[in-house]
Enzyme design. Structure first.
Site: not given
Length: 318
Positions: A53, A57, A85, A184
């Protein structure tokens, strides 16, 4: 004209990254990274998902340049404090440990941006997913972009059309969107990111009608209506720490945890539906697409050549 230019730029960056970038300067870098992550997994089974992740990001905000790792200081507004975040991204301490181990072996050579890319691949492989040759040669930014983090990172309660637009803005297509959502298949999400689906979806006072009712009951136990919002649920309720294609089967059973997960299948007429169904029935097809989409994402606007720097501490510019 703009489209052609951006396409050329995207592929020019791809040409500058290569899988053998550190073969003479830090040949063991991948093994070093994987060893630190294996150690971290002993006490934190979700760290792999947290690390992938961070790469995601990072890449969506001014490219894959480790800008997400910079702390606040006099001139830098940290991306860590952006809404997507703050109190959410994690694993920064493990990145520090990886950087320390890499620096001990090859000082001043490997960028923090490349460490995030290598960590993402290692995390997937260690969870039973595919492995691939990570393209390397990124350098680290000297700036962060908190405003960009607030506007560019897809949110779990956005519509599929909005999320598709955010992927398109960085050169990623619908297949990339569905394949990367498949990350996911492991990890957790905080109740505050989906509790509206459990109690008051879109202001109706009722749960999201696309939620499986048994699954709804289970989630309400984890996330009571007036709870803190920071309890976590597994993104994949079936094989929660394993990287497989069950995420897509879950969507077919109306067991997507986030709105942004379930709407891949439940948005009427969406081009994502056929891709979800393919990946659900064919894990090899998912793995192959996931690898290509990770490479595509890793190619978003890297700093190469003499641009940027190789940070000695991932939290601060040199």
């Amino acid at each position: 004209m703009l489209l052609v230019t951006s396409f050329v730029l995207l592929h020019r960056s791809e040409a500058q990254l290569n899988s053998t970038f550190y073969s003479s300067t830090c040949p063991n870098v991948s093994n070093i990274v994987q060893g630190v992550i294996q150690q971290a997994l002993q006490s934190d089974p979700r760290i792999g998902a947290s690390l992938i992740r961070l790469h995601f990001h990072d890449c969506f905000v001014q490219g894959c340049d480790a800008s997400i790792l910079l702390d606040n200081n006099g001139t830098i507004l940290s991306e860590k404090d952006a809404a997507p975040n703050t109190n959410s991204t994690r694993g920064f301490d493990v990145v520090d440990n990886i950087k320390t181990a890499v620096e001990n072996s090859c000082p001043g050579v490997v960028s923090c941006a490349d460490i995030l890319a290598i960590s993402a691949e290692a995390s997937v492989t260690l969870a039973g997913g595919p492995s691939w040759n990570v393209l390397l040669g990124r350098r680290d930014s000297r700036t962060a972009n908190q405003a960009g983090a607030n506007s560019s990172i897809p949110a779990p309660f956005e519509s599929l059309s909005n999320i598709t637009a955010k992927f398109s803005a960085v050169g990623l297509n619908t297949t990339d969107l569905v394949a990367l959502s498949g990350a996911h298949t492991f990890g957790r999400a905080q109740c505050r990111l989906f509790s509206n689906r459990l109690y008051n979806f879109s202001g109706t006072g009722n749960p999201d009608p696309t939620l499986n009712t048994t699954y709804l009951g289970n989630l309400r136990q984890i996330c009571p209506q007036n709870g803190s919002g920071f309890a976590v649920a597994n993104l994949d309720p079936t094989t929660f720490d394993t990287f497989d294609n069950n995420y897509f089967s879950n969507l077919q059973n109306n067991q997507g945890l986030l709105q942004s997960d379930q709407e891949l299948l439940s948005t009427s007429g969406a081009p994502t539906i056929s891709i979800v169904n393919l990946f659900s029935s064919n894990q090899s097809a998912f793995f192959a697409s996931f690898v290509q989409s990770m490479i595509n994402m890793g190619n978003i606007s890297p700093l190469t050549g003499s641009n940027g720097e190789i940070r000695s501490n991932c939290r601060n510019v040199n």
